[in-house]
Motif scaffolding. Structure first.
Motif, mmCIF file in Angstrom:
data_model
loop_
_atom_site.group_PDB
_atom_site.id
_atom_site.type_symbol
_atom_site.label_atom_id
_atom_site.label_comp_id
_atom_site.label_asym_id
_atom_site.label_seq_id
_atom_site.Cartn_x
_atom_site.Cartn_y
_atom_site.Cartn_z
ATOM 1 N N LYS A 1 32.665 50.207 73.079
ATOM 2 C CA LYS A 1 31.309 50.014 73.578
ATOM 3 C C LYS A 1 30.866 48.563 73.378
ATOM 4 O O LYS A 1 30.450 47.879 74.327
ATOM 5 N N ARG A 2 31.017 48.099 72.147
ATOM 6 C CA ARG A 2 30.563 46.741 71.856
ATOM 7 C C ARG A 2 31.442 45.708 72.538
ATOM 8 O O ARG A 2 30.961 44.660 72.971
ATOM 9 N N LEU A 3 32.732 45.998 72.625
ATOM 10 C CA LEU A 3 33.653 45.069 73.288
ATOM 11 C C LEU A 3 33.325 44.950 74.771
ATOM 12 O O LEU A 3 33.206 43.846 75.321
ATOM 13 N N ALA A 4 33.153 46.101 75.420
ATOM 14 C CA ALA A 4 32.882 46.092 76.864
ATOM 15 C C ALA A 4 31.548 45.409 77.144
ATOM 16 O O ALA A 4 31.403 44.679 78.134
ATOM 17 N N GLU A 5 30.584 45.633 76.268
ATOM 18 C CA GLU A 5 29.299 44.946 76.431
ATOM 19 C C GLU A 5 29.473 43.448 76.281
ATOM 20 O O GLU A 5 28.988 42.659 77.086
ATOM 21 N N LYS A 6 30.212 43.060 75.269
ATOM 22 C CA LYS A 6 30.411 41.633 75.001
ATOM 23 C C LYS A 6 31.041 40.936 76.211
ATOM 24 O O LYS A 6 30.686 39.805 76.532
ATOM 25 N N TYR A 7 31.961 41.619 76.841
ATOM 26 C CA TYR A 7 32.651 40.988 77.968
ATOM 27 C C TYR A 7 32.068 41.409 79.317
ATOM 28 O O TYR A 7 32.711 41.276 80.355
ATOM 29 N N GLY A 8 30.868 41.946 79.281
ATOM 30 C CA GLY A 8 30.091 42.126 80.507
ATOM 31 C C GLY A 8 30.398 43.351 81.340
ATOM 32 O O GLY A 8 29.976 43.413 82.504
ATOM 33 N N HIS A 9 31.165 44.309 80.823
ATOM 34 C CA HIS A 9 31.458 45.510 81.606
ATOM 35 C C HIS A 9 31.247 46.786 80.801
ATOM 36 O O HIS A 9 32.196 47.528 80.533
ATOM 37 N N PRO A 10 29.989 47.072 80.453
ATOM 38 C CA PRO A 10 29.754 48.257 79.603
ATOM 39 C C PRO A 10 30.310 49.528 80.212
ATOM 40 O O PRO A 10 30.653 50.469 79.494
ATOM 41 N N GLU A 11 30.451 49.571 81.523
ATOM 42 C CA GLU A 11 30.907 50.798 82.171
ATOM 43 C C GLU A 11 32.375 51.105 81.870
ATOM 44 O O GLU A 11 32.846 52.221 82.095
ATOM 45 N N LEU A 12 33.092 50.143 81.348
ATOM 46 C CA LEU A 12 34.516 50.390 81.076
ATOM 47 C C LEU A 12 34.771 50.982 79.687
ATOM 48 O O LEU A 12 35.911 51.250 79.316
ATOM 49 N N ALA A 13 33.712 51.171 78.923
ATOM 50 C CA ALA A 13 33.888 51.767 77.589
ATOM 51 C C ALA A 13 33.970 53.272 77.727
ATOM 52 O O ALA A 13 33.040 53.919 78.190
ATOM 53 N N GLU B 1 42.044 46.683 80.391
ATOM 54 C CA GLU B 1 41.438 46.747 81.714
ATOM 55 C C GLU B 1 40.585 45.501 81.958
ATOM 56 O O GLU B 1 40.615 44.903 83.037
ATOM 57 N N LEU B 2 39.849 45.102 80.928
ATOM 58 C CA LEU B 2 39.044 43.886 81.039
ATOM 59 C C LEU B 2 39.940 42.672 81.309
ATOM 60 O O LEU B 2 39.600 41.786 82.082
ATOM 61 N N TYR B 3 41.094 42.663 80.663
ATOM 62 C CA TYR B 3 42.032 41.560 80.828
ATOM 63 C C TYR B 3 42.575 41.548 82.250
ATOM 64 O O TYR B 3 42.614 40.511 82.916
ATOM 65 N N GLU B 4 42.949 42.716 82.710
ATOM 66 C CA GLU B 4 43.503 42.779 84.071
ATOM 67 C C GLU B 4 42.443 42.430 85.104
ATOM 68 O O GLU B 4 42.735 41.925 86.175
ATOM 69 N N LYS B 5 41.173 42.698 84.762
ATOM 70 C CA LYS B 5 40.066 42.348 85.662
ATOM 71 C C LYS B 5 39.678 40.886 85.524
ATOM 72 O O LYS B 5 38.828 40.398 86.262
ATOM 73 N N GLY B 6 40.236 40.215 84.516
ATOM 74 C CA GLY B 6 39.908 38.807 84.313
ATOM 75 C C GLY B 6 38.709 38.565 83.416
ATOM 76 O O GLY B 6 38.333 37.418 83.174
ATOM 77 N N ALA B 7 38.098 39.618 82.922
ATOM 78 C CA ALA B 7 36.929 39.433 82.061
ATOM 79 C C ALA B 7 37.331 38.934 80.677
ATOM 80 O O ALA B 7 36.568 38.278 79.991
ATOM 81 N N ILE B 8 38.550 39.278 80.283
ATOM 82 C CA ILE B 8 39.115 38.729 79.050
ATOM 83 C C ILE B 8 40.304 37.886 79.470
ATOM 84 O O ILE B 8 41.068 38.270 80.362
#
Ligand SMILES: Cc1cc2nc3c(=O)[nH]c(=O)nc-3n(C[C@H](O)[C@H](O)[C@H](O)COP(=O)(O)OP(=O)(O)OC[C@H]3O[C@@H](n4cnc5c(N)ncnc54)[C@H](O)[C@@H]3O)c2cc1C
Ligand code: SF4
Lengths: 153, 416, 608
Positions: C419-431, C372-379
């Motif tokens: 949790k840690r991944l989503a935090e690292k990439y700036g979207h804690p809400e996606l965990a 999801e982060l990838y599709e959002k461009g965060a990763i």
């Protein structure tokens, strides 16, 4: 005609209920290491094979025993070890080409399947009918008997 | 009605007699043995010495009047001569007994090294029940016992002597224990094990003579050292009992040569057990396999052929199983390998575990095992059924302990 | 008494091995396994220490019925402080290892400290030794087991080990035993790795004895076996495995899809239980057979194999063998939640989970989060090392499973957990986590009781610590579900303490477990007493968490489940009603508004 244990490995799920029932019957403890029937697993559990003595007619163990500690139970056809007579020489363990007589170091004697005197507990508890105790004509052990014959000649 | 005569009331003779009775109920069966005992198993003697069983625990058969009931005429007597032309044997009491078919199952007798003092009281063999009684009388807790010879029989006796809590020293001429049953790795392991259990083991050591000093026996060792003992047990080898066969035309080499019907070179005369040199299943040659399973197989097969039930014998397998102070070892067939064969092993020196397998082409032809007590028999199974190992050979080479799996798949046609 | 009354304690720092008697007083209060291990953990460590530090304690515990003829008697639990959550971690497993530990003469194994160098523990009945693991450190679980068996010349030995993931502290690394059974959740394998402990190899030939009344025990066992044999639910499990659930969840609309954005998955019928049994285009059938854990008369385990022509293994002969196949949780985590409908890819990823020792649920949900982060461009593709980390891409699944397992490249990020991944990439809400642990395969909005269970589970989101399933399937609302949630939590805490498997609850009620314990253990074990042991365990776990620093604030769900309505399915339009359910739950538990057990409650349970 004696009954025999008939094994259908395809049905075996490897739950080891048979091993526990066997050790409980013979030693009063749940202990697969003491079971006279053993399950062998292949390829991450793809197949598991229950394996025990077929009470073969030639009974290599019985003939090899130096002190007549292994005798035939006439009502079941089972070759039974009499622990009071067995001296623990282990000759039967190497004489049996099926490897179904095992030495137990704590008792200093050998142990093998005795068909529980005619009510084999492994068959009794097997939840899938992978082990059944039936009239012997059509036992799935024919193959093993074949190899017994080959071994003999 | 056939008249069967069996010489020697050891396992081979007794099983032959019983088998004859079974396959030819009408024949007469006579069994002549020279020991003044009920038929017994030599190999049970160590367990009597270890006091696991009494004398009767060594008997081959326990049923009351077992032989009478079977109609086997069992007699005590020593055979001095055989006349194959007249089909009769002469006994030392001057009588003679005729036969239609004869089985020679006289086993072997012990031999002692040609050194001084071997005839002293207190130097004993461990071969007969009478020997065992003598040993039992002398081997008391704490007494000093020297065992000469650490071969298979020596090592079994060692176990029994140790069980009597004697102060034990073992002397072996060869460079390791069990030179004919174990390779160097296994032999050394067994030696270390024995030493760790408080048994003194001297290898590469020859005894030059035994003398008596008061009540003590004194052994002179080759290096000049001497050793005191209350009892010397001699397990230095055996020879077949064939003296009475001279001039009979029966071919004898290491033992009596027999074919795959257990028949000697003279018709109607068969031989079985320790005295026979019969077909070896793996080598195809004729060998003496002086072991219980061979005696029992020989006895049975010889009897069937004597009775006219043609039964070819696939040959015996040289194999042994031994318990040395709790360490169980076994050996099978060509454990030392065959030329052009391949080999694998697993060694756990600290854990006293060892498994060595020998292959020829696609077949298992020999094995050594230490510390293996479960399903050992499959080694024999794999060897004598001669099932091709196929892909399991490579797997066994990788991990020899896949034996049971290999056996199951190869013999039971399991597709795994 | 089916106990050995013996514990093995290993101080890995000092290399010391000691034996001590099992505390029977505690066993009488906590039954065994999960409960008793929780008590030992509580008494043996400071809950505030870092989970990955030597101060953490790792316990392997059997139950009183482990290694008996009671059906499913192969269970053991691994209890420790979890690195994913900072809360208590309790993971149980089947296979044959747990029973073997008991057969070797030990009820429990307590591991403390940290070995200065990689080691493994070798237990051969009374002989126990710590051995250097240099030859297996860096090996997969599968190679480790093979090496140990051949090195010790003991094909009958049972092994529990960690893979490379556990060695490297992948937060959801698990302990795998018997090649494909695992104490899967909460990162217990990472704790084992942090202690430099690669494996525990056990051979036990002592056996387990029933001293109390063997005959009575066998009678009860016969009866309970029969109950299972006759039970329809059990029959379904035997035939289809747990993956029968996928069909139900798809139909119901609770099957987490695309990182919980949806609750129904287009490709569901390609990865469900029937798909496992159907020949593919080239005639290959995924499922080979079913297999049981020790003592189990259900045998829900799947043994599968992958089509040799499949891209995952076409050039990798070493995977052309059978192994553990898809279960519901793996089918969801390596399938729907990542949008993947390739059954062979999911099966292969499942192999990799076992081979490298990782929890497939946490891995899959973390991967879904990354997608999801990838599709959002965060990763970006740069981050992923060129992998197209899109939902539905089976290659992304298997590459990442392998990279995480071997701790390489972007796999190290996936190894952080959602949790840690989503935090690292700036979207804690996606965990998609509670307390840092990923959800299992049920959407909380569609299954409100399940949601409350997730929130209140002491090890973080988990579907196995409560059972409100029947209520949830009956009604998509939230009312009346706090009570069954609480009650079932207590019951399951008790069942998890027996040494038996909760799948037997298809046929058995708590009373049936009580009967079996009563026949095996000293004293009188009524159903009520057993239930109270469960409640005591639950509250002690809670106490551990509170002392570790968790609070009421950790009893919550991700925003997505609280705010975004379910798009489809039976519960279309629902959000999770946590604010209504939680206070009721606290009250039922005898906890204050702050989620802390009241002194009265503690006193009632003997915990003050
Ligand atoms: C101490 C000991 C331990 C052993 N342990 C093992 C073991 O663990 N495993 C194993 O496989 N084998 C073992 N053996 C070997 C085994 O006992 C023999 O292989 C077996 O006894 C051979 O049987 P047999 O019938 O051929 O000969 P024997 O048992 O020797 O019987 C032959 C009989 O014939 C008699 N006899 C000889 N000559 C005459 C004659 N001219 N007239 C009349 N009678 C005669 C002998 O006195 C004897 O009674 C052991 C032997 C000994 C001594
Ligand atoms: S071990 Fe016992 S049963 Fe086996 S051959 Fe020896 S005495 Fe007979």
């Amino acid at each position: 005609m004696h009954k025999a244990l008939v094994i259908d490995p395809d049905k075996c799920t490897s739950c080891l209920q048979c091993e526990m029932a066997c050790s409980f019957e013979h030693e009063g403890v749940f202990n697969p290491a003491k079971s006279r029937i053993k399950i062998f697993e292949f390829e991450h559990g793809k197949r598991s094979i229950p394996y025990t003595c077929t009470q073969c007619a030639e009974a290599w163990c019985m003939h090899a025993c130096p002190v007549e500690a292994i005798t035939v139970n006439l009502s079941t056809g089972a070759k039974e070890v009499n622990p009071d007579v067995c001296v623990g020489c282990k000759v039967c363990t190497i004489a049996c080409p099926f490897g179904t007589v095992n030495y137990e170091s704590d008792s200093g004697k050998v142990a093998k399947c005795d068909l529980c005197g005619g009510d084999p507990q492994c068959a009794e508890v097997c939840p899938t009918d992978a082990i059944t105790y039936v009239e012997a004509d059509w036992t799935g052990y024919d193959k093993m008997r074949d190899s017994a014959v080959r071994a003999h000649s | 009605m056939s008249n069967y005569l069996i010489l020697g009331a050891g396992p081979a003779g007794v099983i032959a007699a019983e088998t004859l009775r079974k396959v030819d109920p009408s024949g007469s069966v006579t069994l002549i043995g020279d020991e003044p005992e009920a038929p017994y198993s030599r190999m049970a003697l160590p367990y009597m010495l270890a006091e696991n069983v009494g004398e009767s625990g060594t008997h081959l058969r326990h049923g009351e009047r077992h032989f009478d009931k079977l109609g086997i005429d069992i007699r005590q007597g020593r055979v001095n001569a055989l006349d194959v032309g007249a089909r009769s044997v002469a006994l030392s009491d001057g009588s003679s007994v005729g036969y239609d078919k004869l089985l020679i199952a006289t086993g072997s007798h012990t031999i002692r090294p040609p050194i001084p003092g071997m005839d002293l009281a207190g130097v004993e063999n461990c071969w007969t029940l009478e020997d065992a009684r003598k040993i039992a009388a002398r081997a008391k807790p704490g007494s000093r016992v020297t065992l000469m010879g650490a071969g298979f029989i020596g090592c079994i006796v060692l176990e029994a002597l140790a069980a009597r809590n004697v102060d034990l020293t073992v002397i072996e001429r060869d460079d390791r224990m069990l030179p004919r049953m174990m390779d160097n790795t296994g032999g050394q392991m067994i030696r270390r094990w024995c030493e760790s259990k408080g048994v003194r083991v001297l290898v590469n050591t020859a005894v030059q003579g035994v003398s008596k000093s008061g009540e003590q026996l004194v052994l002179e060792l080759a290096g000049g050292e001497s050793l005191e003992a209350d009892l010397v047990v001699c397990a230095t080898g055996v020879k077949p009992n064939v003296d009475f066969l001279e001039n009979t035309g029966i071919r004898v080499e290491d033992g009596i040569i027999v074919d795959n019907r257990l028949c000697t070179s003279v018709p109607n005369v068969f031989a079985a057990g320790d005295v026979a040199q019969g077909p070896d299943r793996t080598t195809g040659r004729q060998e003496v396999h002086a072991i219980q399973p061979t005696a029992s197989e020989h006895g049975r097969i010889a009897a069937r052929n004597m009775a006219g039930v043609d039964t070819p014998y696939g040959g015996s397998l040289s194999m042994n199983v031994l318990n040395t102070l709790g360490l169980v070892s076994s050996s099978f067939g060509a454990w030392d390998g065959v030329s052009g064969g391949s080999s694998t092993n697993a060694v756990d020196t600290l854990g006293y575990k060892y498994l060595r397998l020998e292959f020829e082409d696609d077949y298992l032809v020999g094995a050594l095992a230490l510390g293996l007590t479960q399903h050992v028999g499959v080694i024999r199974g794999l060897m004598q059924t001669r099932v091709p190992l196929g892909k399991w050979k490579a797997r066994l080479i990788r991990d020899p302990h896949q034996l049971m799996s290999a056996y199951l798949e190869c013999t039971q046609g399991v597709i795994a | 008494m089916s106990w050995q009354r013996k514990i093995l304690r290993v101080d890995l720092t000092k290399g010391e091995i000691t034996q001590e008697p099992l505390n029977m007083e505690w066993a009488n209060e906590y039954i065994g396994e999960r409960g008793l291990a929780t008590k030992y953990l509580w008494e043996n460590m400071d809950p505030t220490v870092d989970a990955m530090s030597p101060g953490n304690v790792l316990i392997f515990a059997t139950g009183p019925l482990t290694g008996t003829m009671a059906s499913t008697s192969g269970r053991y639990a691994v209890v420790t402080k979890g690195p994913l959550t900072g809360a208590i971690a309790c993971s149980n497993s089947g296979g044959k290892f747990g029973a073997e530990l008991k057969f070797a003469g030990y009820d429990m194994l307590i591991l403390e400290g940290k070995s200065p160098a990689p080691v493994y523990l070798h237990i051969n009945n009374g002989e126990v030794e710590i051995r250097p693991a240099d030859q297996i450190w860096g090996s997969t679980v599968w190679n480790t087991e093979e090496w140990l068996k051949s090195h010790h010349q003991d094909p009958q030995m049972k092994v529990a080990s960690i893979g490379i993931a556990g060695e490297n502290g992948v937060r959801y690394a698990c302990v795998v035993n018997d090649l494909h059974r695992a104490a899967g959740r909460s990162g217990v394998g990472a704790v084992m790795g942090s202690k430099n402990l690669k494996a525990i190899a056990v051979r036990g030939t002592v056996g387990v004895k029933i001293d109390k009344d063997p005959k009575a025990f066998m009678d009860v066992v016969k009866d309970t076996h029969q109950m299972l044999a006759d039970n329809a639910g059990r029959k379904g499990l035997t035939k289809y495995g747990t993956n029968a659930m996928l069909t139900s969840m798809q139909k119901f609309g609770g099957l987490p899809t695309h990182n919980f954005q949806e609750v129904q998955f287009e490709g569901a019928d390609k990865i469900d239980a029937r798909a496992m049994m159907k020949p593919n285009d080239s005639g290959h059938v995924n499922l080979i057979t079913n297999k049981a854990c020790f003592g189990c008369t259900i045998a829900c385990g799947r043994i599968a194999h992958i089509d040799k022509d499949h891209f995952t293994i076409v050039n990798r002969k070493e995977y052309w063998h059978a192994s553990g196949g898809l279960e519901y949780e793996t089918a969801f985590a390596l399938g729907s939640v990542c949008g993947i409908d390739d059954i062979d890819a999911a099966t292969f990823a499942g192999y990799l989970m076992n081979e490298h020792g990782m929890d497939p649920i946490s891995f899959g949900v973390t991967l879904a989060c990354a997608m999801e982060l990838y599709e959002k461009g965060a990763i970006t593709k740069e981050d992923t090392g060129g992998v197209e980390l899109k939902f539905g891409n089976p290659e992304a699944l298997t590459i990442m499973a392998e990279k995480t397992g071997t701790y390489e490249g972007f796999g190290q990020d996936i190894g952080l957990g959602s949790k840690r991944l989503a935090e690292k990439y700036g979207h804690p809400e996606l965990a998609m986590v509670v307390k840092g642990q990923e959800f299992a395969g049920y959407d909380s909005r569609a299954l409100q009781g399940m949601g409350l269970g997730y929130v209140t589970s002491n090890r973080g989101a988990c579907h196995l610590k409560h059972d409100v399933f029947a209520e949830d399937m009956e009604d998509t609302g939230h009312t009346g579900k706090a009570k069954p949630c609480k009650d079932s939590q207590d019951n399951i805490a008790a069942i998890d303490s027996t040494g038996l498997c909760i799948f037997t609850t298809a046929a058995w009620g708590l009373g049936d477990f009580a009967r079996q314990i009563n026949a095996a253990c000293e004293g009188d074990w009524s159903e009520d007493r057993v239930r109270e042991c469960g409640e005591r365990t639950w509250n002690l776990e809670r106490q551990f968490n509170l002392k570790a620093g968790l609070t009421k604030a950790d009893d919550t769900l991700p925003k997505r489940l609280l705010e975004d309505p379910v798009p489809t399915g039976t519960a279309k339009g629902n959000v999770h009603a946590l604010d209504k359910m939680l206070p009721e739950y606290y009250e039922l538990r005898g906890w204050g508004d702050d989620g802390v057990p009241t002194p009265d409650t503690l006193k009632r349970l003997g915990l003050s």
